[in-house]
Motif scaffolding. Sequence first.
Motif, short mmCIF file in Angstrom:
data_model
loop_
_atom_site.label_atom_id
_atom_site.label_comp_id
_atom_site.label_asym_id
_atom_site.label_seq_id
_atom_site.Cartn_x
_atom_site.Cartn_y
_atom_site.Cartn_z
N LEU A 59 -43.27 61.55 -58.86
CA LEU A 59 -42.81 60.30 -58.24
C LEU A 59 -42.02 60.59 -56.97
CD1 LEU A 59 -41.73 58.23 -61.37
CD2 LEU A 59 -43.54 57.61 -59.76
N GLN A 60 -41.16 61.61 -57.03
CA GLN A 60 -40.35 61.96 -55.87
C GLN A 60 -41.22 62.38 -54.69
OE1 GLN A 60 -37.74 65.65 -55.07
NE2 GLN A 60 -36.39 64.24 -56.14
N GLU A 61 -42.21 63.22 -54.96
CA GLU A 61 -43.09 63.69 -53.88
C GLU A 61 -43.92 62.54 -53.29
OE1 GLU A 61 -45.91 67.50 -52.92
OE2 GLU A 61 -44.48 67.61 -54.57
N VAL A 62 -44.39 61.65 -54.17
CA VAL A 62 -45.17 60.49 -53.73
C VAL A 62 -44.33 59.59 -52.83
CG1 VAL A 62 -46.21 58.32 -54.56
CG2 VAL A 62 -46.82 60.48 -55.65
N ILE A 112 -32.08 54.54 -56.93
CA ILE A 112 -30.89 54.62 -57.79
C ILE A 112 -31.05 55.76 -58.78
CG2 ILE A 112 -29.63 53.43 -59.68
CD1 ILE A 112 -30.21 50.77 -58.05
N GLU A 113 -32.26 55.88 -59.33
CA GLU A 113 -32.51 56.89 -60.36
C GLU A 113 -32.62 58.31 -59.82
OE1 GLU A 113 -35.77 55.95 -62.90
OE2 GLU A 113 -34.80 54.15 -63.69
N ASP A 114 -33.04 58.43 -58.56
CA ASP A 114 -33.30 59.76 -58.00
C ASP A 114 -32.36 60.01 -56.81
OD1 ASP A 114 -34.31 62.05 -56.74
OD2 ASP A 114 -36.36 61.61 -57.37
N HIS A 115 -31.27 60.72 -57.08
CA HIS A 115 -30.25 60.97 -56.06
C HIS A 115 -30.82 61.76 -54.87
CE1 HIS A 115 -26.33 61.59 -54.31
NE2 HIS A 115 -26.50 62.89 -54.35
N GLU A 116 -31.67 62.76 -55.18
CA GLU A 116 -32.24 63.60 -54.12
C GLU A 116 -33.15 62.79 -53.20
OE1 GLU A 116 -35.26 67.28 -53.56
OE2 GLU A 116 -34.20 67.26 -55.47
N LEU A 117 -33.95 61.90 -53.80
CA LEU A 117 -34.83 61.03 -53.02
C LEU A 117 -34.01 60.08 -52.15
CD1 LEU A 117 -37.76 60.04 -52.42
CD2 LEU A 117 -37.47 58.41 -54.30
N GLN A 119 -31.02 60.60 -50.95
CA GLN A 119 -30.46 61.39 -49.84
C GLN A 119 -31.53 61.64 -48.77
OE1 GLN A 119 -28.68 64.82 -51.88
NE2 GLN A 119 -26.72 64.16 -51.05
N TYR A 120 -32.75 61.92 -49.21
CA TYR A 120 -33.86 62.19 -48.30
C TYR A 120 -34.13 60.96 -47.43
CZ TYR A 120 -38.53 63.46 -46.66
OH TYR A 120 -39.62 63.74 -45.87
N VAL A 121 -34.21 59.78 -48.08
CA VAL A 121 -34.49 58.53 -47.35
C VAL A 121 -33.36 58.22 -46.38
CG1 VAL A 121 -34.81 56.03 -47.62
CG2 VAL A 121 -36.01 57.60 -49.14
N GLU A 122 -32.11 58.40 -46.84
CA GLU A 122 -30.94 58.17 -45.97
C GLU A 122 -31.01 59.06 -44.73
OE1 GLU A 122 -27.90 56.36 -45.98
OE2 GLU A 122 -29.04 55.07 -47.32
N LYS A 123 -31.37 60.34 -44.93
CA LYS A 123 -31.44 61.31 -43.84
C LYS A 123 -32.52 60.89 -42.82
CE LYS A 123 -31.64 66.36 -43.22
NZ LYS A 123 -32.85 66.76 -42.53
N GLN A 124 -33.70 60.48 -43.31
CA GLN A 124 -34.78 60.03 -42.44
C GLN A 124 -34.34 58.82 -41.61
OE1 GLN A 124 -36.85 62.52 -42.30
NE2 GLN A 124 -38.72 61.48 -42.84
N TYR A 125 -33.69 57.91 -42.29
CA TYR A 125 -33.21 56.67 -41.66
C TYR A 125 -32.18 57.00 -40.58
CZ TYR A 125 -31.29 51.90 -41.46
OH TYR A 125 -30.86 50.67 -41.05
N ARG A 126 -31.22 57.88 -40.95
CA ARG A 126 -30.12 58.24 -40.04
C ARG A 126 -30.61 59.06 -38.84
NH1 ARG A 126 -27.40 60.51 -43.79
NH2 ARG A 126 -27.89 62.65 -43.23
N GLU A 127 -31.54 60.00 -39.10
CA GLU A 127 -31.95 60.93 -38.04
C GLU A 127 -33.13 60.44 -37.20
OE1 GLU A 127 -32.57 64.78 -39.75
OE2 GLU A 127 -30.48 64.99 -40.37
N LYS A 128 -33.92 59.52 -37.74
CA LYS A 128 -35.10 59.07 -36.99
C LYS A 128 -35.07 57.58 -36.66
CE LYS A 128 -38.08 62.80 -38.60
NZ LYS A 128 -39.23 63.17 -39.42
N ALA A 129 -34.93 56.72 -37.69
CA ALA A 129 -35.02 55.27 -37.45
C ALA A 129 -33.85 54.75 -36.61
CB ALA A 129 -35.10 54.53 -38.78
N ILE A 130 -32.62 55.16 -36.95
CA ILE A 130 -31.44 54.64 -36.23
C ILE A 130 -31.45 55.06 -34.75
CG2 ILE A 130 -28.90 54.78 -36.05
CD1 ILE A 130 -29.62 52.89 -38.23
#
Length: 198
Positions: A59-62, A112-117, A119-130
Amino acid sequence: MMNGFEKRASLIKEKIMKTCLDMLRTTDLRGIRIADISKKAKVSQVTIYNYFGSKEALLQEVLKAYFDNIIREFEEYMNGGHTLKEKIEHIIFLEKESYKDISPGLIKELLIEDHELNQYVEKQYREKAIPLTIRIIEEGKKSGEISSDVSVESILAFIQLYMNQYETILEMAEKSGDMDQFLEGMVNMFFYGLCGKR
Protein backbone atom coordinates in the motif's frame (compact mmCIF):
# COMPACT_ATOMS: atom_id res chain seq x y z
CA MET A 1 19.48 -1.33 -19.33
CA MET A 2 17.24 -4.04 -17.84
CA ASN A 3 17.82 -7.68 -18.74
CA GLY A 4 14.92 -10.02 -19.56
CA PHE A 5 14.45 -11.19 -15.96
CA GLU A 6 14.47 -7.63 -14.53
CA LYS A 7 12.02 -6.46 -17.20
CA ARG A 8 9.65 -9.33 -16.41
CA ALA A 9 9.97 -8.68 -12.66
CA SER A 10 9.27 -4.98 -13.21
CA LEU A 11 6.14 -5.76 -15.26
CA ILE A 12 4.83 -8.16 -12.59
CA LYS A 13 5.47 -5.58 -9.86
CA GLU A 14 3.69 -2.93 -11.93
CA LYS A 15 0.70 -5.24 -12.49
CA ILE A 16 0.40 -5.93 -8.73
CA MET A 17 0.59 -2.20 -7.92
CA LYS A 18 -1.97 -1.28 -10.59
CA THR A 19 -4.36 -3.96 -9.31
CA CYS A 20 -3.96 -2.67 -5.75
CA LEU A 21 -4.59 0.94 -6.88
CA ASP A 22 -7.72 -0.15 -8.79
CA MET A 23 -8.98 -1.88 -5.65
CA LEU A 24 -8.34 1.25 -3.55
CA ARG A 25 -10.76 3.08 -5.85
CA THR A 26 -13.64 0.76 -5.00
CA THR A 27 -12.84 -1.17 -1.82
CA ASP A 28 -12.71 -0.08 1.80
CA LEU A 29 -9.17 -0.17 3.18
CA ARG A 30 -10.04 -2.96 5.64
CA GLY A 31 -11.50 -4.97 2.75
CA ILE A 32 -8.27 -5.12 0.76
CA ARG A 33 -6.59 -8.50 1.16
CA ILE A 34 -3.47 -9.95 -0.44
CA ALA A 35 -5.58 -12.97 -1.50
CA ASP A 36 -7.92 -10.70 -3.52
CA ILE A 37 -5.04 -8.72 -5.07
CA SER A 38 -3.39 -12.03 -5.99
CA LYS A 39 -6.58 -13.31 -7.65
CA LYS A 40 -7.22 -10.11 -9.62
CA ALA A 41 -3.58 -9.63 -10.68
CA LYS A 42 -3.35 -13.35 -11.57
CA VAL A 43 -0.15 -13.83 -9.56
CA SER A 44 0.45 -15.98 -6.50
CA GLN A 45 0.32 -14.54 -2.98
CA VAL A 46 3.92 -15.71 -2.53
CA THR A 47 4.94 -13.50 -5.49
CA ILE A 48 3.31 -10.47 -3.85
CA TYR A 49 5.07 -11.16 -0.54
CA ASN A 50 8.37 -11.70 -2.36
CA TYR A 51 8.13 -8.28 -4.03
CA PHE A 52 6.62 -6.25 -1.20
CA GLY A 53 6.97 -8.17 2.06
CA SER A 54 3.57 -7.16 3.46
CA LYS A 55 0.22 -5.60 2.56
CA GLU A 56 1.26 -2.39 4.37
CA ALA A 57 4.50 -2.12 2.36
CA LEU A 58 2.55 -2.71 -0.89
CA LEU A 59 0.00 0.00 0.00
CA GLN A 60 2.82 2.39 0.87
CA GLU A 61 4.61 1.83 -2.44
CA VAL A 62 1.34 2.17 -4.40
CA LEU A 63 0.48 5.46 -2.66
CA LYS A 64 4.00 6.87 -3.08
CA ALA A 65 3.80 6.17 -6.82
CA TYR A 66 0.30 7.69 -6.88
CA PHE A 67 1.47 10.92 -5.20
CA ASP A 68 4.60 11.08 -7.38
CA ASN A 69 2.32 10.98 -10.41
CA ILE A 70 0.07 13.74 -9.02
CA ILE A 71 3.13 15.96 -8.36
CA ARG A 72 4.56 15.23 -11.85
CA GLU A 73 1.24 16.15 -13.50
CA PHE A 74 1.02 19.26 -11.29
CA GLU A 75 4.50 20.38 -12.42
CA GLU A 76 3.65 19.75 -16.08
CA TYR A 77 0.42 21.76 -15.78
CA MET A 78 2.12 24.66 -13.99
CA ASN A 79 4.87 24.80 -16.61
CA GLY A 80 2.34 24.63 -19.46
CA GLY A 81 0.87 27.68 -21.17
CA HIS A 82 -2.10 28.23 -18.83
CA THR A 83 -3.51 31.51 -17.54
CA LEU A 84 -2.92 32.53 -13.94
CA LYS A 85 -6.60 31.91 -13.13
CA GLU A 86 -6.39 28.38 -14.59
CA LYS A 87 -3.23 27.71 -12.57
CA ILE A 88 -4.81 28.93 -9.32
CA GLU A 89 -7.90 26.83 -10.06
CA HIS A 90 -5.67 23.83 -10.63
CA ILE A 91 -3.84 24.44 -7.33
CA ILE A 92 -7.06 24.80 -5.31
CA PHE A 93 -8.89 21.93 -6.94
CA LEU A 94 -5.92 19.74 -7.68
CA GLU A 95 -7.77 16.91 -5.96
CA LYS A 96 -10.93 17.29 -8.03
CA GLU A 97 -9.72 14.67 -10.50
CA SER A 98 -8.00 12.49 -7.91
CA TYR A 99 -11.19 12.60 -5.82
CA LYS A 100 -12.91 10.69 -8.60
CA ASP A 101 -9.93 8.36 -8.34
CA ILE A 102 -9.42 7.77 -4.59
CA SER A 103 -11.56 9.48 -1.95
CA PRO A 104 -9.81 12.08 0.26
CA GLY A 105 -11.20 10.20 3.31
CA LEU A 106 -9.33 7.04 2.33
CA ILE A 107 -6.12 8.97 1.63
CA LYS A 108 -6.44 10.68 5.03
CA GLU A 109 -6.91 7.28 6.70
CA LEU A 110 -3.81 5.88 4.96
CA LEU A 111 -1.74 8.92 5.93
CA ILE A 112 -2.82 8.65 9.59
CA GLU A 113 -1.97 4.95 9.69
CA ASP A 114 1.36 5.21 7.87
CA HIS A 115 3.73 7.74 9.44
CA GLU A 116 6.46 7.16 6.82
CA LEU A 117 4.01 7.72 3.95
CA ASN A 118 2.73 10.86 5.67
CA GLN A 119 6.30 12.22 5.94
CA TYR A 120 6.95 11.36 2.29
CA VAL A 121 3.82 13.23 1.10
CA GLU A 122 4.65 16.22 3.34
CA LYS A 123 8.19 16.34 1.89
CA GLN A 124 6.90 16.23 -1.72
CA TYR A 125 4.39 18.97 -0.94
CA ARG A 126 6.99 21.14 0.85
CA GLU A 127 9.82 20.66 -1.66
CA LYS A 128 7.91 20.62 -4.95
CA ALA A 129 4.28 21.84 -4.79
CA ILE A 130 4.81 24.83 -2.45
CA PRO A 131 7.85 26.36 -4.28
CA LEU A 132 6.01 26.01 -7.60
CA THR A 133 2.89 27.65 -6.13
CA ILE A 134 5.01 30.51 -4.73
CA ARG A 135 6.59 31.00 -8.18
CA ILE A 136 3.14 31.21 -9.80
CA ILE A 137 1.97 33.76 -7.19
CA GLU A 138 5.11 35.88 -7.65
CA GLU A 139 4.70 35.80 -11.44
CA GLY A 140 1.08 36.96 -10.96
CA LYS A 141 2.22 39.83 -8.74
CA LYS A 142 4.83 40.90 -11.31
CA SER A 143 2.29 40.89 -14.14
CA GLY A 144 -0.20 42.86 -12.04
CA GLU A 145 -2.77 40.04 -12.06
CA ILE A 146 -2.37 39.66 -8.30
CA SER A 147 -2.52 42.75 -6.10
CA SER A 148 0.78 43.91 -4.63
CA ASP A 149 -1.16 44.62 -1.41
CA VAL A 150 -1.59 40.89 -0.82
CA SER A 151 1.38 38.95 0.53
CA VAL A 152 2.48 35.56 -0.78
CA GLU A 153 1.97 34.18 2.75
CA SER A 154 -1.66 35.29 2.93
CA ILE A 155 -2.41 33.80 -0.51
CA LEU A 156 -0.81 30.50 0.56
CA ALA A 157 -2.89 30.60 3.77
CA PHE A 158 -6.06 31.23 1.74
CA ILE A 159 -5.25 28.32 -0.58
CA GLN A 160 -4.62 26.15 2.50
CA LEU A 161 -8.05 27.09 3.91
CA TYR A 162 -9.69 25.91 0.70
CA MET A 163 -7.69 22.70 0.65
CA ASN A 164 -8.40 21.92 4.33
CA GLN A 165 -12.14 22.09 3.59
CA TYR A 166 -11.81 20.21 0.34
CA GLU A 167 -14.00 17.24 1.27
CA THR A 168 -16.81 19.51 2.50
CA ILE A 169 -16.61 21.70 -0.63
CA LEU A 170 -16.78 18.62 -2.86
CA GLU A 171 -19.79 17.24 -0.97
CA MET A 172 -21.56 20.61 -1.40
CA ALA A 173 -20.57 20.70 -5.08
CA GLU A 174 -22.03 17.22 -5.64
CA LYS A 175 -25.28 18.16 -3.85
CA SER A 176 -25.58 21.33 -5.96
CA GLY A 177 -26.35 19.25 -9.04
CA ASP A 178 -23.71 20.96 -11.18
CA MET A 179 -20.32 20.23 -9.69
CA ASP A 180 -18.26 22.08 -12.31
CA GLN A 181 -20.35 25.26 -12.08
CA PHE A 182 -20.22 25.18 -8.26
CA LEU A 183 -16.41 24.79 -8.24
CA GLU A 184 -16.05 27.49 -10.90
CA GLY A 185 -18.02 29.81 -8.59
CA MET A 186 -15.67 28.98 -5.72
CA VAL A 187 -12.65 29.81 -7.89
CA ASN A 188 -14.23 33.11 -8.98
CA MET A 189 -14.82 34.04 -5.33
CA PHE A 190 -11.26 33.08 -4.48
CA PHE A 191 -9.94 35.14 -7.37
CA TYR A 192 -12.25 38.16 -7.48
CA GLY A 193 -14.02 38.20 -4.09
CA LEU A 194 -17.77 38.58 -3.67
CA CYS A 195 -17.97 41.75 -5.77
CA GLY A 196 -16.45 40.10 -8.85
CA LYS A 197 -14.25 41.85 -11.42
CA ARG A 198 -14.18 45.61 -11.33
